[in-house]
Enzyme design. Structure first.
Site, PDB file in Angstrom:
ATOM      1  N   GLY A   8      -4.818   6.167  -6.221  1.00 51.11           N
ATOM      2  CA  GLY A   8      -4.823   4.809  -5.693  1.00 51.11           C
ATOM      3  C   GLY A   8      -6.252   4.291  -5.602  1.00 51.11           C
ATOM      4  N   GLY A   9      -6.395   3.110  -5.055  1.00 51.03           N
ATOM      5  CA  GLY A   9      -7.693   2.450  -5.003  1.00 51.03           C
ATOM      6  C   GLY A   9      -8.764   3.171  -4.219  1.00 51.03           C
ATOM      7  N   ASP A  10      -8.478   3.484  -2.976  1.00 52.25           N
ATOM      8  CA  ASP A  10      -9.500   4.124  -2.141  1.00 52.25           C
ATOM      9  C   ASP A  10      -9.008   5.441  -1.554  1.00 52.25           C
ATOM     10  OD1 ASP A  10      -7.650   3.131  -0.367  1.00 52.25           O
ATOM     11  OD2 ASP A  10      -9.108   2.253   0.999  1.00 52.25           O
ATOM     12  N   GLU A  11      -8.026   6.031  -2.185  1.00 52.42           N
ATOM     13  CA  GLU A  11      -7.474   7.301  -1.707  1.00 52.42           C
ATOM     14  C   GLU A  11      -7.669   8.384  -2.750  1.00 52.42           C
ATOM     15  OE1 GLU A  11      -3.414   6.568  -0.667  1.00 52.42           O
ATOM     16  OE2 GLU A  11      -3.948   5.341   1.048  1.00 52.42           O
TER      17      GLU A  11
END
Length: 108
Positions: A8-11
């Site tokens: 995911g984007g920031d995971e």
């Protein structure tokens, strides 16, 4: 072999195939502390939140393992961030987010 990847984007996800819940908790807490100690140019101090889930303690499949880890992560975020939370297990009490696991680390 341990593996880290963006999810995911920031995971990010860290797969520790030989780790039990206690071992995964130890790794997550060490990483949380390391991130907290860093100073990034232009940003300063940053923190991180972690959700820990292990198979088969917290899930019966890959898909439910990801869901359990994600729920634990959001428990960490909702409890104030910069924490490690272990997923809820049908056999254990609900997850507890903690900002300081130094007692746990000392016992391990």
């Amino acid at each position: 072999m341990d593996t880290a990847a963006r999810y995911g984007g920031d995971e990010f996800v860290i797969i520790l195939p030989q780790a039990d819940t206690e071992g995964a908790l130890l790794v997550a807490e060490r990483l949380r502390i390391r991130v907290e100690e860093m100073q990034l140019p232009g940003f300063g101090q940053v923190t991180s939140s972690f959700g820990v889930a292990t198979f088969p303690n917290h899930a019966s499949s890959r898909d439910t393992l990801v869901v359990a880890a994600d729920r634990a992560l959001y428990s960490s975020k909702n409890a104030g961030r910069n924490r490690v939370t272990v997923a809820e297990s049908p056999l254990l009490p609900p997850p507890v987010a903690t900002a300081d696991l130094s007692d746990t680390l000392q016992r391990l």
